[in-house]
Design a protein around this motif. Structure first.
Motif, PDB file in Angstrom:
ATOM      1  N   ASP A   1       1.031  -0.900  -0.009  1.00 21.62           N
ATOM      2  CA  ASP A   1      -0.177  -0.057   0.437  1.00 21.62           C
ATOM      3  C   ASP A   1       0.942   1.327  -0.422  1.00 21.62           C
ATOM      4  O   ASP A   1       0.606   2.286  -0.808  1.00 21.62           O
ATOM      5  N   ARG A   2       2.548   1.177   0.764  1.00 15.83           N
ATOM      6  CA  ARG A   2       2.776   2.857   0.880  1.00 15.83           C
ATOM      7  C   ARG A   2       3.525   3.014  -0.115  1.00 15.83           C
ATOM      8  O   ARG A   2       3.830   4.150  -0.637  1.00 15.83           O
TER       9      ARG A   2
ATOM     10  N   GLY B   1       5.806  -8.598  -0.701  1.00 13.55           N
ATOM     11  CA  GLY B   1       5.349  -7.992   0.210  1.00 13.55           C
ATOM     12  C   GLY B   1       4.439  -8.970  -0.022  1.00 13.55           C
ATOM     13  O   GLY B   1       3.390  -9.077  -0.544  1.00 13.55           O
ATOM     14  N   GLY B   2       3.353  -8.654   1.353  1.00 13.66           N
ATOM     15  CA  GLY B   2       2.031  -9.215   1.630  1.00 13.66           C
ATOM     16  C   GLY B   2       1.705 -10.354   2.218  1.00 13.66           C
ATOM     17  O   GLY B   2       0.860 -11.111   2.070  1.00 13.66           O
ATOM     18  N   THR B   3       2.942 -11.131   2.653  1.00 12.87           N
ATOM     19  CA  THR B   3       2.844 -12.523   2.425  1.00 12.87           C
ATOM     20  C   THR B   3       2.827 -12.391   4.423  1.00 12.87           C
ATOM     21  O   THR B   3       2.743 -13.532   4.754  1.00 12.87           O
TER      22      THR B   3
ATOM     23  N   SER C   1       1.063   4.147  -3.667  1.00 11.50           N
ATOM     24  CA  SER C   1       0.718   5.025  -2.705  1.00 11.50           C
ATOM     25  C   SER C   1       1.555   6.308  -2.968  1.00 11.50           C
ATOM     26  O   SER C   1       1.610   7.724  -2.915  1.00 11.50           O
ATOM     27  N   GLY C   2       3.241   5.821  -3.313  1.00  9.32           N
ATOM     28  CA  GLY C   2       4.248   6.932  -3.095  1.00  9.32           C
ATOM     29  C   GLY C   2       4.715   7.429  -1.929  1.00  9.32           C
ATOM     30  O   GLY C   2       5.370   8.372  -1.518  1.00  9.32           O
ATOM     31  N   GLU C   3       4.246   6.797  -0.616  1.00  9.54           N
ATOM     32  CA  GLU C   3       4.467   7.610   0.998  1.00  9.54           C
ATOM     33  C   GLU C   3       6.016   6.869   1.041  1.00  9.54           C
ATOM     34  O   GLU C   3       6.547   7.136   1.873  1.00  9.54           O
ATOM     35  N   ARG C   4       5.725   5.253   0.555  1.00 11.75           N
ATOM     36  CA  ARG C   4       7.089   5.103   0.812  1.00 11.75           C
ATOM     37  C   ARG C   4       8.561   4.464  -0.296  1.00 11.75           C
ATOM     38  O   ARG C   4       7.578   3.622  -1.636  1.00 11.75           O
ATOM     39  N   VAL C   5       9.189   4.356  -0.527  1.00 14.23           N
ATOM     40  CA  VAL C   5       9.875   4.115  -2.419  1.00 14.23           C
ATOM     41  C   VAL C   5      10.092   2.962  -2.288  1.00 14.23           C
ATOM     42  O   VAL C   5      10.251   2.142  -1.028  1.00 14.23           O
ATOM     43  N   ASP C   6       9.998   2.220  -3.200  1.00 15.02           N
ATOM     44  CA  ASP C   6       9.956   0.694  -3.133  1.00 15.02           C
ATOM     45  C   ASP C   6      11.287   0.230  -3.482  1.00 15.02           C
ATOM     46  O   ASP C   6      12.587   0.685  -4.366  1.00 15.02           O
ATOM     47  N   ALA C   7      12.263  -1.022  -2.545  1.00 12.56           N
ATOM     48  CA  ALA C   7      13.446  -0.619  -2.643  1.00 12.56           C
ATOM     49  C   ALA C   7      13.729  -2.290  -2.658  1.00 12.56           C
ATOM     50  O   ALA C   7      14.644  -2.884  -3.120  1.00 12.56           O
TER      51      ALA C   7
ATOM     52  N   ILE D   1       3.748  -1.998  -9.143  1.00  8.76           N
ATOM     53  CA  ILE D   1       3.670  -1.592  -7.902  1.00  8.76           C
ATOM     54  C   ILE D   1       2.124  -1.613  -7.760  1.00  8.76           C
ATOM     55  O   ILE D   1       1.619  -0.845  -8.243  1.00  8.76           O
ATOM     56  N   ILE D   2       1.695  -2.477  -7.008  1.00  6.89           N
ATOM     57  CA  ILE D   2      -0.105  -2.142  -6.385  1.00  6.89           C
ATOM     58  C   ILE D   2       0.273  -2.450  -4.891  1.00  6.89           C
ATOM     59  O   ILE D   2       0.940  -2.790  -3.906  1.00  6.89           O
ATOM     60  N   PRO D   3      -1.102  -2.242  -5.041  1.00  2.00           N
ATOM     61  CA  PRO D   3      -1.631  -2.329  -3.232  1.00  2.00           C
ATOM     62  C   PRO D   3      -1.670  -3.700  -2.823  1.00  2.00           C
ATOM     63  O   PRO D   3      -1.924  -4.110  -3.213  1.00  2.00           O
ATOM     64  N   ASP D   4      -2.383  -3.267  -1.197  1.00  3.23           N
ATOM     65  CA  ASP D   4      -1.948  -4.788  -1.250  1.00  3.23           C
ATOM     66  C   ASP D   4      -4.043  -5.063  -0.753  1.00  3.23           C
ATOM     67  O   ASP D   4      -4.412  -5.237   0.073  1.00  3.23           O
TER      68      ASP D   4
END
Ligand code: MTE
Length: 169
Positions: free
Chosen positions: A12-13, A71-73, A16-22, A43-46
């Protein structure tokens, strides 16, 4: 042998651009270091429906051999990547998450908290990885040695049967 990858960051973050995807970029680098290709990145939300739609569309596109999600596991209420993945899989591959968890347990007991799954849809192998860059990369290194043989088998390449015979004899 080339393998065509898709990499899906589920967060989610990051969406939404709240956190850079590393984690996505670290996986892309690790794939390219092997000499393999990255054909799709997103990049997709949960979100269960977004996860299902992305994985099914990519698997059916005939443009990727392996899809890695990151992510999301875990246990957070919105961690639904394994549910979205299982909903669109045709065949489960339990051995992959079994071994990823077993190897990760040597690094951290938290490994048992990842609900990651893996399986096949059409000719595409889909594998969940945990969300942190460290965890995603550690698990990628566990599966790396089997990916070329797995993709050969999915392509129904007769040469891959030679590989079986050679190891049996
Ligand atoms: N696996 C490895 N190899 N290394 C790690 O640091 N972290 C764990 C686990 N698997 C970890 C790991 C942690 S802390 C969690 S909560 C679960 O993966 C789920 O992570 P996710 O919710 O980001 O997918």
């Amino acid at each position: 042998m080339d393998i065509r990858f898709g990499v899906v960051t589920v967060s989610d973050r990051s969406a939404s651009g709240e956190r850079v995807d590393a984690s996505g970029p670290i996986l892309v680098d690790a794939i390219r270091i092997q000499g393999w290709s990255v054909n799709k990145v997103v990049i997709i939300p949960d979100d269960l429906e977004r996860i299902k739609a992305t994985l099914a569309t990519w698997a059916d596109s005939d443009q990727v051999d392996v899809i890695l999600t990151t992510g999301g596991t875990g246990f957070a209420p919105r961690d639904v990547t394994p549910e979205g993945t299982q909903a669109i899989l045709e065949r489960l591959v339990p051995g992959i998450p079994e071994v990823m968890r077993a190897e990760s347990l040597k690094i951290t007991p938290h490994a048992m908290l990842s609900r990651m799954t893996a399986g096949i849809r059409k000719n595409t192998l889909i594998i969940n990885l945990p969300g942190s860059p460290k965890a995603a990369l550690e698990n990628f290194h566990v599966i790396k040695p089997v990916l070329e043989h797995a993709v050969k088998l999915l392509k129904d390449d007769p040469g891959s049967e030679q590989g079986h015979l050679a190891t049996k004899q």
